[in-house]
Design an enzyme around this catalytic site. Structure first.
Site, PDB file in Angstrom:
ATOM      1  N   GLU A 321       0.855  -1.188   0.000  1.00 10.91           N
ATOM      2  CA  GLU A 321       0.000   0.000   0.000  1.00 10.91           C
ATOM      3  C   GLU A 321       0.894   1.242   0.000  1.00 10.91           C
ATOM      4  OE1 GLU A 321      -3.474   1.834   2.959  1.00 10.91           O
ATOM      5  OE2 GLU A 321      -1.850   0.588   3.770  1.00 10.91           O
ATOM      6  N   LYS A 381      -9.810   0.265  -2.334  1.00  7.86           N
ATOM      7  CA  LYS A 381     -10.148  -0.157  -0.978  1.00  7.86           C
ATOM      8  C   LYS A 381     -11.620   0.118  -0.682  1.00  7.86           C
ATOM      9  CE  LYS A 381      -8.326   0.217   3.743  1.00  7.86           C
ATOM     10  NZ  LYS A 381      -7.318   0.886   4.603  1.00  7.86           N
ATOM     11  N   CYS A 438      -4.482  -3.312   3.701  1.00  7.01           N
ATOM     12  CA  CYS A 438      -4.212  -2.896   5.075  1.00  7.01           C
ATOM     13  C   CYS A 438      -5.262  -3.412   6.055  1.00  7.01           C
ATOM     14  CB  CYS A 438      -4.086  -1.375   5.135  1.00  7.01           C
ATOM     15  SG  CYS A 438      -3.260  -0.772   6.650  1.00  7.01           S
TER      16      CYS A 438
END
Length: 583
Positions: A321, A381, A438
């Site tokens: 990321e 995301k 994440c």
């Protein structure tokens, strides 16, 4: 006129609501006392009995809660002493043996604060004291609700006199509340689930059957049985059935998942991957202060893969990321640099970057960059982290902390399932990569959706630079390991600064890196297409536990209401009879 005869206790009167409560009709139940044992009030002449079977004093109750929370945190990485999770749950079970929902709320709050404040210390490192405390208090309030709910639930008369049933009921209620905090508020925050302490435990293998809901339930049940066993020892009676058997059952629960048939074989070939941990110049808030530094580190790390492989040997190179701190889609020189690196290594690169659409906001994306073609697929995301990537209630929260202004542009959620299609020339087909970015790895629904959509491996790009040398990265790695077991997929967690790791489908950590080092990992990942029971079950295990927890609470409340009505209806004729006799 004569004095009224003593009135017998009305039928249906509640029994002491604790695991040490005597069964109805037993000699202990027939012994008169001046107050219910579970309230913790002094009973004249029974000091020794209170010491052995009564609930702890209020100071000891709070001390148990404090110790229980601290001990539970030690079960998680970095220390990872997973058996202590059972001890922590047992301490909470014992601490909640007093009556009174408000006191139960306080006890649960103390346990929650003792657990979450150290467990989420990385939030203090990444921001400042107020956000860290606010997050910890919010999560601790769920444990406080558990404490109050348990006081009500165990008022169910059937449950009150059965220690084994209480052990099961407490475990169900614990996990039901844990499940609720993964969903609310703002989409929930699953960090600190009991299951995430069990990556190195046999219990972690149970994730293959029912995900973290089942693993947490087994942990909570083992802890509750431990508490019941200790209580039986303290009472010095029924040692075999009251203490030995619960310990044996708890041990069996821990060992049983060793027989879960975890399969690590490749079902659709293998995927050759390289993972690049580029590192940053300094830990903490200044990690991305220098333009293109992080990008250049990952470009150099990509070329360093050629020390381990020949050009064209890899099917894909994985970046973390924010591996590029500049968007290659809008910055031509960045695009050229990434394309050159992809050509050199002879493989596409999964690039972590940020997109800024013209409509406002920003996306956190993983871009599949094909050499000579640019971006051929992407994933945005779906679950931005509240207060970290976007700020709910910004005007209100600014009053308490100016840290909200560090997030100057709110992140907006993507709408597509986390699958990136990789065209593999070597395999002669397209390989679906499951991508969760994440903190998304903490949410089982997002991972299961990717696997349901065909993902044959999992990739967890993450950026841990802001958290320094805290346990945040290793806590996240434990989640990735549990995800590998639950989905039966090989998994790669790749971080800007570490800890990065290659994980087998059975959760075994095959390779890992250190924190704040530049490093590269090369691995052949088994591609798998079969679905585990946990993936097939989806969110049903969590939903069932939530429903059972609500049913348990409802039964306790209903039982308490019935008993109060019975007491009132029995007291009215008695009062009338007394009045008649007086006349």
């Amino acid at each position: 006129m004569h004095a009224p005869e003593p009135t017998a206790a009305p039928a249906g009167r509640s029994h002491p609501a604790g695991p040490d409560a005597p069964a109805p009709g037993s000699p202990a139940a027939a012994t008169p006392t001046t107050g219910p044992a579970e309230t913790g009030r002094d009973v004249p002449g029974t000091a020794d009995a209170r010491t052995l079977v009564g609930p702890p004093s209020r100071p000891l109750t709070l001390l148990l809660a404090l110790a229980g929370g601290l001990v539970t945190d030690a079960a998680f990485p970095d220390r990872g002493w997973w058996p202590l999770a059972f001890v922590g749950v047992a301490a909470l079970f014992w601490a909640l043996r007093r009556d009174g929902a408000r006191w139960g709320f306080l006890v649960g709050l103390v346990w929650g604060l003792a657990f979450f404040l150290p467990h989420l210390w990385w939030a203090n490192y990444a921001t400042e004291t107020v956000p860290w405390v606010a997050l910890s208090v919010m999560e601790a309030c769920f444990v406080a609700v558990l404490g109050a709910a348990w006081v009500w639930a165990r008022r169910w008369s059937w449950l009150a006199a059965r220690p084994w049933a209480q052990a099961v009921g407490f475990a169900v209620l614990f996990v039901g509340v844990e499940q609720a905090r993964t969903e609310v508020p703002f989409g929930g925050f699953p960090w600190g689930r009991l299951a995430f302490s069990q990556a190195d435990s046999p219990l972690g293998r149970a994730a293959w059957l029912g995900g973290e809901a089942l693993v947490s339930l087994l942990v909570a049940l083992a802890g509750s049985l431990l508490a019941v066993a200790v209580l039986a020892l303290v009472r010095r009676r029924d040692v075999v059935t009251g203490a030995v058997v619960p310990v044996a059952v708890a041990g069996a629960l821990v060992v049983a998942p060793l027989f879960v048939p975890l399969d690590t074989r490749a079902e659709a070939g293998t995927l050759a991957v390289g993972a690049v941990q580029g590192n940053v110049g300094e830990p903490g808030l200044g990690s991305f202060a220098n333009r293109a530094e992080v990008l250049n580190n990952h470009l150099q790390g990509t070329l360093a893969l050629l020390d381990q492989v020949e050009p064209g040997d890899l099917d894909v190179v994985l970046w973390p990321e924010n591996g590029s701190d500049l968007d290659p889609q809008t910055t031509p020189d960045v695009a050229r640099a990434i394309d050159d690196a992809a050509r050199e290594v002879g493989a596409p690169i999964l690039v972590g970057a940020q997109e800024y659409p013209e409509t406002g906001g920003r996306y956190n994306v993983s871009l599949l960059w094909e050499p000579g073609a640019g971006v051929v697929d992407r994933y945005a995301k779906q679950h931005p982290a509240p207060f970290g990537e976007y700020i709910p209630l910004r005007p209100l929260l600014r009053v308490f902390s100016d840290q909200v202004d560090r997030v100057s542009i709110d992140m907006i959620p993507g709408t597509e399932t986390g699958v990136v299609d990789l065209a593999s020339e070597r395999l002669g087909r397209t390989v679906p990569l499951g991508v969760v970015i994440c903190f998304e790895v903490a949410y089982d629904g997002l991972v299961n959706d990717a696997v349901d959509a065909g993902a044959e491996v999992l990739v967890v790009p993450t950026n841990n630079a802001s958290f320094g040398y805290t346990a945040e990265s290793t806590q996240q790695l434990a989640m990735s390991r549990l995800r590998a077991v639950a989905t039966g997929r090989a998994t790669v967690q790749v971080s800007t600064v570490g800890v990065s790791g290659v994980i087998a489908p059975d959760g075994a950590l095959l390779q890992s890196t250190g924190l704040f080092t530049a490093d590269q990992l090369v691995a052949d990942l088994p591609l798998r297409t079969s679905l585990t029971p946990a993936v097939r079950a989806g969110d049903w295990p969590g939903r069932v536990v939530e429903l059972l927890a609500l049913g348990l609470l409802a039964a306790g409340v209903a039982s308490a209401v019935r008993e109060r009505r019975t007491v009132r209806s029995s007291a009215t004729p008695a009062a009338a009879s007394t009045g008649d006799d007086a006349r």
